[in-house]
Design an enzyme around this catalytic site. Sequence first.
Site, PDB file in Angstrom:
ATOM      1  N   HIS A  96       0.858  -1.191   0.000  1.00  0.00           N
ATOM      2  CA  HIS A  96       0.000   0.000   0.000  1.00  0.00           C
ATOM      3  C   HIS A  96       0.899   1.247   0.000  1.00  0.00           C
ATOM      4  CE1 HIS A  96      -2.783   3.111   1.364  1.00  0.00           C
ATOM      5  NE2 HIS A  96      -3.725   2.334   0.863  1.00  0.00           N
ATOM      6  N   GLU A 144      -3.573   2.856  -7.293  1.00  0.00           N
ATOM      7  CA  GLU A 144      -3.983   3.980  -6.442  1.00  0.00           C
ATOM      8  C   GLU A 144      -2.963   5.095  -6.564  1.00  0.00           C
ATOM      9  OE1 GLU A 144      -4.267   2.559  -2.268  1.00  0.00           O
ATOM     10  OE2 GLU A 144      -6.359   3.014  -2.558  1.00  0.00           O
TER      11      GLU A 144
HETATM   12  O1  G3P Z   1      -6.510   1.713   0.505  1.00  0.00           O
HETATM   13  C1  G3P Z   1      -7.392   2.634  -0.066  1.00  0.00           C
HETATM   14  C2  G3P Z   1      -7.013   4.014   0.285  1.00  0.00           C
HETATM   15  O2  G3P Z   1      -5.644   4.256   0.127  1.00  0.00           O
HETATM   16  C3  G3P Z   1      -7.823   5.040  -0.457  1.00  0.00           C
HETATM   17  O3  G3P Z   1      -8.017   6.092   0.446  1.00  0.00           O
HETATM   18  O4  G3P Z   1      -9.414   7.687   1.638  1.00  0.00           O
HETATM   19  O5  G3P Z   1      -8.943   8.012  -0.820  1.00  0.00           O
HETATM   20  O6  G3P Z   1     -10.484   6.172  -0.057  1.00  0.00           O
HETATM   21  P1  G3P Z   1      -9.289   7.049   0.289  1.00  0.00           P
END
Ligand code: G3P
Length: 225
Positions: A96, A144
Amino acid sequence: MKSDKTPVIVVNLKTYLQGTGEKAVTIAKACRDVAERYNVGIAVAPQFCDIYRVASQVDVPVYSQHIDGIGAGSHTGQILAQCVKDAGAVGTLINHSERRLTLADIDYSVKAANEAGLYTIVCTNNVETSASAASLGPDYVAIEPPELIGTGVPVSSADPQVVKGSVDAVKNINSDVKVLCGAGISKGEDLKAALDLGSAGVLLASGIVKAEDPEKALEHLVSQI
Ligand code: G3P
């Protein structure tokens, strides 16, 4: 959860929740209930200290937020995949953006998770790292872009190309690997856009964990599929 139910939704609790783990159980129950009501796959990733409590109290797929590529022995402070499995988890996040690893460590962690029978979600930050991650044979790659995490600006509309590009790159490397996307995802239209881009689902955190009513937020998330 190598869910045959799509979409796959993974709610990452990060370290947002303090206290005795009861809040993690409450959110896990919301995930279980919405998954049942809408026939979707929803998993929850609590902190290590809450894995056993959540998995033993709630019938929901539980993921660890990380595991180390080690076996049993003298590895103080590291997270053993078999322990996470024995605590009731079915899978784990790896790499992550808030727990970054080297490519070699990611490989060791994927292998350790496979050995323990844990599903693997390897997190990436762009198309190139998505392709590299796919070559290690995880169950999922979760793209991400770190700059969008926690902003409420959904990757599925802010940077659709990084999602589509990761879907295509991963497919070219290993068509068994499914792609999730995350960062800023919170609404039904964000999930729909993610699915339309070819992803199998989403990884999200603040939109659910920080919501006034997490169950209502989850229902909104699945409302357009
Ligand atoms: O693991 C998912 C996370 O990193 C995404 O964060 O708060 O943008 O949904 P958020």
